[in-house]
Motif scaffolding. Sequence first.
Motif, PDB file in Angstrom:
ATOM      1  N   LEU A  41       2.501 -50.222  50.707  1.00  0.00           N
ATOM      2  CA  LEU A  41       2.501 -51.762  50.142  1.00  0.00           C
ATOM      3  C   LEU A  41       2.736 -50.587  48.731  1.00  0.00           C
ATOM      4  N   PHE A  42       3.500 -51.445  47.894  1.00  0.00           N
ATOM      5  CA  PHE A  42       3.454 -50.520  46.574  1.00  0.00           C
ATOM      6  C   PHE A  42       2.565 -52.171  45.647  1.00  0.00           C
ATOM      7  N   ALA A  43       1.203 -51.964  44.624  1.00  0.00           N
ATOM      8  CA  ALA A  43       0.886 -53.312  44.499  1.00  0.00           C
ATOM      9  C   ALA A  43       0.843 -53.204  42.891  1.00  0.00           C
ATOM     10  N   GLY A  44       0.522 -53.804  42.025  1.00  0.00           N
ATOM     11  CA  GLY A  44       0.221 -53.612  40.541  1.00  0.00           C
ATOM     12  C   GLY A  44       1.080 -54.732  38.968  1.00  0.00           C
ATOM     13  N   PRO A  45       1.243 -54.697  38.258  1.00  0.00           N
ATOM     14  CA  PRO A  45       1.695 -55.537  37.081  1.00  0.00           C
ATOM     15  C   PRO A  45       3.506 -55.106  37.335  1.00  0.00           C
ATOM     16  N   LYS A  46       3.641 -56.244  36.439  1.00  0.00           N
ATOM     17  CA  LYS A  46       5.398 -56.580  36.984  1.00  0.00           C
ATOM     18  C   LYS A  46       5.773 -55.443  35.222  1.00  0.00           C
ATOM     19  N   GLY A  47       6.467 -54.471  36.098  1.00  0.00           N
ATOM     20  CA  GLY A  47       7.098 -53.747  34.602  1.00  0.00           C
ATOM     21  C   GLY A  47       6.380 -52.043  35.340  1.00  0.00           C
ATOM     22  N   THR A  48       6.213 -51.746  36.653  1.00  0.00           N
ATOM     23  CA  THR A  48       5.201 -50.541  36.132  1.00  0.00           C
ATOM     24  C   THR A  48       6.286 -49.382  37.694  1.00  0.00           C
ATOM     25  N   GLY A  49       7.033 -50.174  37.498  1.00  0.00           N
ATOM     26  CA  GLY A  49       7.436 -49.080  38.530  1.00  0.00           C
ATOM     27  C   GLY A  49       8.192 -49.230  40.229  1.00  0.00           C
ATOM     28  N   ARG A 171      -1.329 -47.882  50.979  1.00  0.00           N
ATOM     29  CA  ARG A 171      -1.568 -48.554  49.890  1.00  0.00           C
ATOM     30  C   ARG A 171      -0.940 -48.016  48.711  1.00  0.00           C
ATOM     31  N   PHE A 172      -0.522 -48.255  47.500  1.00  0.00           N
ATOM     32  CA  PHE A 172      -0.526 -47.382  46.254  1.00  0.00           C
ATOM     33  C   PHE A 172      -0.745 -48.749  45.670  1.00  0.00           C
ATOM     34  N   ASN A 173      -1.198 -48.579  44.166  1.00  0.00           N
ATOM     35  CA  ASN A 173      -1.569 -49.196  43.103  1.00  0.00           C
ATOM     36  C   ASN A 173      -1.049 -48.803  41.907  1.00  0.00           C
ATOM     37  N   PHE A 174      -0.224 -49.365  41.624  1.00  0.00           N
ATOM     38  CA  PHE A 174       0.205 -49.063  40.504  1.00  0.00           C
ATOM     39  C   PHE A 174      -0.571 -49.633  39.109  1.00  0.00           C
ATOM     40  N   ARG A 175       0.142 -49.092  38.370  1.00  0.00           N
ATOM     41  CA  ARG A 175      -0.714 -49.791  36.812  1.00  0.00           C
ATOM     42  C   ARG A 175      -0.262 -49.200  35.578  1.00  0.00           C
ATOM     43  N   LYS A 176      -0.012 -49.841  34.521  1.00  0.00           N
ATOM     44  CA  LYS A 176       0.783 -49.762  33.000  1.00  0.00           C
ATOM     45  C   LYS A 176       0.631 -48.031  33.504  1.00  0.00           C
ATOM     46  N   ALA A 177       1.927 -47.530  32.421  1.00  0.00           N
ATOM     47  CA  ALA A 177       1.418 -46.004  32.489  1.00  0.00           C
ATOM     48  C   ALA A 177       0.693 -46.193  30.797  1.00  0.00           C
TER      49      ALA A 177
END
Length: 192
Positions: A41-49, A171-177
């Motif tokens: 599961l890749f979760a995070g804001p739009k445009g974070t990869g 789960r992997f939590n993505f965020r804005k770099a």
Amino acid sequence: MGSTTFYLKYRPQKLKDLDLKEIREGLLRIAKSGKFPHALLFAGPKGTGKTSAARIFAKVVNCQNLKEGEPCNQCDACLEITKGTAMDLIEIDAASNRGIDDIRTLRETIKLSPVKLKYKVYIIDEVHMLTLEAFNALLKTLEEPPPHAIFILCTTQADKLPETIISRCIRFNFRKAKIEEIVQGSLKRAVD
């Protein structure tokens, strides 16, 4: 002559190209272990990869010359995935294909062995858009996946996913770099 959009031209092609250290290191650990989970599961804001990372991971699990967890980007599997011609990489937009019939179709086709690659990889983008009935059908598939299938669920709204789905995924939590991470990643890619 065709033109390529900026983000497609410069899309990361290896795990080391991902901006977020925690995502890069976590996926690399899995890649080096050679033990691939059946659902991420890749979760995070739009445009974070999230989608870029999903495509890279599809290369990782199918690469014929994996080196230290990184795809070679030269074998047939890597080239087909990069070009978007791999029949065993199935990308589903859950915003448009959100009903139970769409997931039932997936459940029927998942039984079939991969056409060419080692693994069939299903990337379900905006997975939070699925209906409750579709989630229930997907849950059955996640509980009893065939050994040749890997799911990567991408979402901007993980809180809308049923806990039963989340519990079956790594789960992997993505965020804005941060600016520093983007610059550091760009410099690293320029050197390589």
